[in-house]
Design a protein around this motif. Structure first.
Motif, PDB file in Angstrom:
ATOM      1  N   GLU A  64      47.322  39.727  53.397  1.00 46.61           N
ATOM      2  CA  GLU A  64      48.049  41.006  54.002  1.00 46.61           C
ATOM      3  C   GLU A  64      46.526  42.426  54.275  1.00 46.61           C
ATOM      4  O   GLU A  64      46.367  42.324  53.262  1.00 46.61           O
ATOM      5  CB  GLU A  64      49.531  41.111  52.692  1.00 46.61           C
ATOM      6  CG  GLU A  64      50.179  42.960  53.110  1.00 46.61           C
ATOM      7  CD  GLU A  64      51.034  43.036  52.145  1.00 46.61           C
ATOM      8  OE1 GLU A  64      51.531  43.616  51.902  1.00 46.61           O
ATOM      9  OE2 GLU A  64      51.111  41.630  51.226  1.00 46.61           O
ATOM     10  N   ILE A  65      47.012  42.755  54.778  1.00 44.69           N
ATOM     11  CA  ILE A  65      45.713  43.609  55.152  1.00 44.69           C
ATOM     12  C   ILE A  65      46.558  45.548  55.400  1.00 44.69           C
ATOM     13  O   ILE A  65      47.565  45.069  56.341  1.00 44.69           O
ATOM     14  CB  ILE A  65      44.888  43.638  56.223  1.00 44.69           C
ATOM     15  CG1 ILE A  65      44.314  42.191  56.114  1.00 44.69           C
ATOM     16  CG2 ILE A  65      43.851  44.738  56.670  1.00 44.69           C
ATOM     17  CD1 ILE A  65      43.452  42.497  57.856  1.00 44.69           C
ATOM     18  N   ASP A  66      46.358  46.004  54.577  1.00 42.35           N
ATOM     19  CA  ASP A  66      46.711  48.151  55.174  1.00 42.35           C
ATOM     20  C   ASP A  66      45.144  48.441  55.855  1.00 42.35           C
ATOM     21  O   ASP A  66      44.091  48.238  54.947  1.00 42.35           O
ATOM     22  CB  ASP A  66      46.477  48.539  53.858  1.00 42.35           C
ATOM     23  CG  ASP A  66      48.379  48.512  53.235  1.00 42.35           C
ATOM     24  OD1 ASP A  66      49.286  47.637  54.118  1.00 42.35           O
ATOM     25  OD2 ASP A  66      48.515  49.227  52.816  1.00 42.35           O
ATOM     26  N   TYR A  67      44.997  49.078  56.922  1.00 36.97           N
ATOM     27  CA  TYR A  67      44.350  49.475  57.288  1.00 36.97           C
ATOM     28  C   TYR A  67      44.120  51.000  57.578  1.00 36.97           C
ATOM     29  O   TYR A  67      45.798  51.420  58.024  1.00 36.97           O
ATOM     30  CB  TYR A  67      44.228  49.096  59.431  1.00 36.97           C
ATOM     31  CG  TYR A  67      43.644  47.448  59.427  1.00 36.97           C
ATOM     32  CD1 TYR A  67      42.624  47.331  59.509  1.00 36.97           C
ATOM     33  CD2 TYR A  67      45.066  47.286  59.379  1.00 36.97           C
ATOM     34  CE1 TYR A  67      42.511  45.738  59.764  1.00 36.97           C
ATOM     35  CE2 TYR A  67      44.647  45.561  60.372  1.00 36.97           C
ATOM     36  CZ  TYR A  67      43.768  45.088  60.076  1.00 36.97           C
ATOM     37  OH  TYR A  67      43.233  43.549  60.733  1.00 36.97           O
ATOM     38  N   LEU A  68      43.337  51.381  56.817  1.00 38.33           N
ATOM     39  CA  LEU A  68      43.142  52.967  56.439  1.00 38.33           C
ATOM     40  C   LEU A  68      42.921  53.358  57.557  1.00 38.33           C
ATOM     41  O   LEU A  68      42.777  55.500  57.647  1.00 38.33           O
ATOM     42  CB  LEU A  68      42.948  52.876  55.453  1.00 38.33           C
ATOM     43  CG  LEU A  68      42.830  52.568  53.939  1.00 38.33           C
ATOM     44  CD1 LEU A  68      42.910  52.377  52.620  1.00 38.33           C
ATOM     45  CD2 LEU A  68      45.184  52.331  54.180  1.00 38.33           C
ATOM     46  N   ALA A  69      41.856  53.441  58.365  1.00 32.88           N
ATOM     47  CA  ALA A  69      40.576  53.942  59.130  1.00 32.88           C
ATOM     48  C   ALA A  69      40.107  52.939  59.870  1.00 32.88           C
ATOM     49  O   ALA A  69      39.902  51.756  59.262  1.00 32.88           O
ATOM     50  CB  ALA A  69      40.106  54.922  58.376  1.00 32.88           C
ATOM     51  N   THR A 105      36.277  53.944  52.488  1.00 34.28           N
ATOM     52  CA  THR A 105      37.227  52.200  52.324  1.00 34.28           C
ATOM     53  C   THR A 105      37.599  52.308  53.722  1.00 34.28           C
ATOM     54  O   THR A 105      38.718  53.678  53.553  1.00 34.28           O
ATOM     55  CB  THR A 105      38.105  52.652  51.005  1.00 34.28           C
ATOM     56  OG1 THR A 105      36.678  52.682  49.609  1.00 34.28           O
ATOM     57  CG2 THR A 105      38.814  50.601  51.597  1.00 34.28           C
ATOM     58  N   VAL A 106      37.672  51.532  54.647  1.00 32.25           N
ATOM     59  CA  VAL A 106      38.759  51.121  55.997  1.00 32.25           C
ATOM     60  C   VAL A 106      40.107  49.776  55.636  1.00 32.25           C
ATOM     61  O   VAL A 106      40.344  50.341  56.547  1.00 32.25           O
ATOM     62  CB  VAL A 106      37.562  50.896  57.194  1.00 32.25           C
ATOM     63  CG1 VAL A 106      36.996  52.344  57.154  1.00 32.25           C
ATOM     64  CG2 VAL A 106      37.465  49.981  56.985  1.00 32.25           C
ATOM     65  N   ALA A 107      39.666  49.425  54.821  1.00 30.62           N
ATOM     66  CA  ALA A 107      41.158  48.239  55.155  1.00 30.62           C
ATOM     67  C   ALA A 107      40.989  47.979  53.241  1.00 30.62           C
ATOM     68  O   ALA A 107      39.821  48.399  52.916  1.00 30.62           O
ATOM     69  CB  ALA A 107      40.563  47.216  55.848  1.00 30.62           C
ATOM     70  N   ILE A 108      42.366  47.827  52.873  1.00 32.60           N
ATOM     71  CA  ILE A 108      42.261  46.891  51.150  1.00 32.60           C
ATOM     72  C   ILE A 108      43.422  45.672  51.917  1.00 32.60           C
ATOM     73  O   ILE A 108      43.652  45.511  53.046  1.00 32.60           O
ATOM     74  CB  ILE A 108      43.334  47.925  50.489  1.00 32.60           C
ATOM     75  CG1 ILE A 108      44.123  48.373  51.162  1.00 32.60           C
ATOM     76  CG2 ILE A 108      42.417  48.844  50.479  1.00 32.60           C
ATOM     77  CD1 ILE A 108      45.751  48.868  49.934  1.00 32.60           C
ATOM     78  N   ALA A 109      42.890  45.071  51.106  1.00 35.42           N
ATOM     79  CA  ALA A 109      43.660  43.358  51.865  1.00 35.42           C
ATOM     80  C   ALA A 109      44.215  42.275  50.324  1.00 35.42           C
ATOM     81  O   ALA A 109      43.325  42.983  49.322  1.00 35.42           O
ATOM     82  CB  ALA A 109      42.793  42.679  52.828  1.00 35.42           C
ATOM     83  N   GLU A 110      44.820  41.959  50.880  1.00 41.44           N
ATOM     84  CA  GLU A 110      44.729  40.339  49.716  1.00 41.44           C
ATOM     85  C   GLU A 110      45.290  39.218  49.798  1.00 41.44           C
ATOM     86  O   GLU A 110      45.870  39.287  50.932  1.00 41.44           O
ATOM     87  CB  GLU A 110      46.085  40.667  48.903  1.00 41.44           C
ATOM     88  CG  GLU A 110      45.404  40.016  47.131  1.00 41.44           C
ATOM     89  CD  GLU A 110      46.852  40.666  46.490  1.00 41.44           C
ATOM     90  OE1 GLU A 110      46.416  41.091  45.347  1.00 41.44           O
ATOM     91  OE2 GLU A 110      48.489  40.796  47.178  1.00 41.44           O
ATOM     92  N   THR A 111      44.286  38.413  49.827  1.00 41.32           N
ATOM     93  CA  THR A 111      44.526  36.567  50.248  1.00 41.32           C
ATOM     94  C   THR A 111      45.370  35.782  48.713  1.00 41.32           C
ATOM     95  O   THR A 111      44.846  35.916  47.962  1.00 41.32           O
ATOM     96  CB  THR A 111      43.005  36.299  50.625  1.00 41.32           C
ATOM     97  OG1 THR A 111      42.565  36.598  51.758  1.00 41.32           O
ATOM     98  CG2 THR A 111      43.363  34.702  51.491  1.00 41.32           C
ATOM     99  N   SER A 112      46.833  35.040  49.427  1.00 40.91           N
ATOM    100  CA  SER A 112      47.044  34.097  48.537  1.00 40.91           C
ATOM    101  C   SER A 112      46.524  32.655  48.368  1.00 40.91           C
ATOM    102  O   SER A 112      46.710  32.616  49.721  1.00 40.91           O
ATOM    103  CB  SER A 112      47.878  33.688  48.456  1.00 40.91           C
ATOM    104  OG  SER A 112      49.160  35.432  47.717  1.00 40.91           O
TER     105      SER A 112
END
Length: 150
Positions: A64-69, A105-112
């Motif tokens: 999952e990724i949220d792109y912030l910029a 910070t341009v993105a936050i993400a998580e990998t399962s």
């Protein structure tokens, strides 16, 4: 770093490639997953000691990724801050903050990731791996949809 976020357990510098850009002149979303993969593999090989005995096989179950910029190409590397955000019976989550060369910070993400046996079925995390991961646990990634409740 994001406001109110904890310091990451570890940080990896990853170079961008000119080919990572798309027609809109920013780093493509597929290239972003490659950057996260590079950082994750280095994180796991440099800071998570592999347990003695048989090789542990893992696969990516969710990302999952949220792109912030937009992330623009730069010859300077991006910094990717990583931490373990969850440890379960057969898997764990790795959280990321992607930081462009200017410091935003341009993105936050998580990998399962899930540990599997020879037949590809989920298998319990080895005790030694669980112990290694526990030393790298930080706060969950503050995804927008989780904060907003939508």
């Amino acid at each position: 770093m994001l406001d109110n976020s904890p310091m990451a357990s570890q940080e990896v510098a990853v170079l961008l490639r000119w080919a990572d850009m798309d027609a809109l002149q920013h780093i493509n979303n597929v290239a972003m997953l490659r950057l996260l993969e590079e950082a994750r593999i280095r994180f796991l090989t440099e800071w998570v000691a592999q347990p003695e005995g048989p090789t542990v096989t893992m696969f990516v179950a969710h990302q999952e990724i949220d792109y912030l910029a937009p992330l623009l190409y730069s010859p300077e590397p991006v910094r990717i801050a990583l931490r373990v955000t969850r440890i379960g019976r057969s898997g764990f989550d790795v959280g990321y903050e992607v930081i462009e060369p200017g410091g935003a910070t341009v993105a936050i993400a998580e990998t399962s990731l899930v540990v599997v046996d020879a037949a590809g079925r989920p298998s319990e995390l080895p005790a030694a791996l669980r112990t290694e991961l526990a030393g790298l646990v930080g706060d969950p990634i503050p995804f927008r949809r989780r904060r907003s409740g939508s």
